[in-house]
Scaffold this motif. Structure first.
Motif, PDB file in Angstrom:
ATOM      1  N   TYR A 183       0.749  -1.099   0.009  1.00 30.29           N
ATOM      2  CA  TYR A 183       0.018  -0.031   0.058  1.00 30.29           C
ATOM      3  C   TYR A 183       0.851   1.182  -0.066  1.00 30.29           C
ATOM      4  O   TYR A 183       1.929   1.187   0.657  1.00 30.29           O
ATOM      5  N   LYS A 212     -11.935   5.020   3.208  1.00 29.89           N
ATOM      6  CA  LYS A 212     -11.890   4.526   1.949  1.00 29.89           C
ATOM      7  C   LYS A 212     -12.787   4.675   0.968  1.00 29.89           C
ATOM      8  O   LYS A 212     -13.040   4.688  -0.077  1.00 29.89           O
ATOM      9  N   HIS A 271      -4.402   1.817   6.441  1.00 35.20           N
ATOM     10  CA  HIS A 271      -4.055   0.565   6.717  1.00 35.20           C
ATOM     11  C   HIS A 271      -3.252   0.168   7.847  1.00 35.20           C
ATOM     12  O   HIS A 271      -3.406  -0.517   8.859  1.00 35.20           O
ATOM     13  N   ARG A 318      -8.318  11.211  -1.697  1.00 34.39           N
ATOM     14  CA  ARG A 318      -7.311  10.959  -0.664  1.00 34.39           C
ATOM     15  C   ARG A 318      -5.747  11.228  -0.951  1.00 34.39           C
ATOM     16  O   ARG A 318      -5.239  11.745  -0.049  1.00 34.39           O
ATOM     17  N   LYS A 363     -10.192   7.267  -3.907  1.00 37.89           N
ATOM     18  CA  LYS A 363      -8.638   7.360  -3.866  1.00 37.89           C
ATOM     19  C   LYS A 363      -8.071   8.483  -4.351  1.00 37.89           C
ATOM     20  O   LYS A 363      -6.973   9.158  -3.808  1.00 37.89           O
ATOM     21  N   LEU A 402     -10.797   3.164   8.520  1.00 38.36           N
ATOM     22  CA  LEU A 402     -10.854   2.334   7.046  1.00 38.36           C
ATOM     23  C   LEU A 402     -12.181   3.022   6.262  1.00 38.36           C
ATOM     24  O   LEU A 402     -12.329   2.815   5.233  1.00 38.36           O
ATOM     25  N   ASP A 451      -3.715   4.865   1.315  1.00 39.43           N
ATOM     26  CA  ASP A 451      -3.978   3.553   1.800  1.00 39.43           C
ATOM     27  C   ASP A 451      -3.006   2.965   2.698  1.00 39.43           C
ATOM     28  O   ASP A 451      -3.447   2.272   3.745  1.00 39.43           O
TER      29      ASP A 451
END
Length: 127
Positions: free
Chosen positions: A64, A88, A72, A95, A92, A85, A68
């Protein structure tokens, strides 16, 4: 084993590692820097390019990066943080845009800190 690779010369990243060690309950978490022998060997074996501009989280057969990796590793460090999480659901690209924005200015954001050595109990997490 869960391995987090970070920029050991970045105060912002070092502060994140300190936070992570404070919340960590995961005995299989290991931490190393981009300059470590372990990472250089891993990079050669897995043909990873040299210009990775993100922390890297390696968990079993998955890698990752960017947002991410942050989400994680926090979730895996302590089950109380697992709800993170849910972030998410944010696409993406959005983020990662914010991750890269903070990363771009991280050396200006974080005040310079004195180099502190990990405690005896924290040393077991470093490769």
């Amino acid at each position: 084993m869960v391995i987090l690779v970070y920029d050991g010369e970045c105060n912002f990243c070092s502060n994140f590692i300190k936070f992570l060690l404070k919340i960590n309950k995961n005995k299989s978490l290991r931490i190393t820097s981009f300059n470590s022998k372990w990472y250089n060997d891993f990079k050669m074996e897995n043909q990873i390019r040299d210009n990775v501009d993100s922390i890297i989280l390696i968990n079993s057969n998955k890698m990752y990066i960017y947002s991410d990796a942050i989400l994680h590793v926090i979730a895996q460090a302590n089950k109380l943080f697992f709800p993170i999480l849910i972030l998410k659901i944010v696409p993406k690209p959005i983020r990662n845009f914010f991750y890269k924005l903070v990363a771009k200015y991280r050396k200006r954001i974080s005040k310079q800190i004195k180099c502190t050595l990990p405690t005896q109990s924290e040393r077991k997490y470093f490769l």
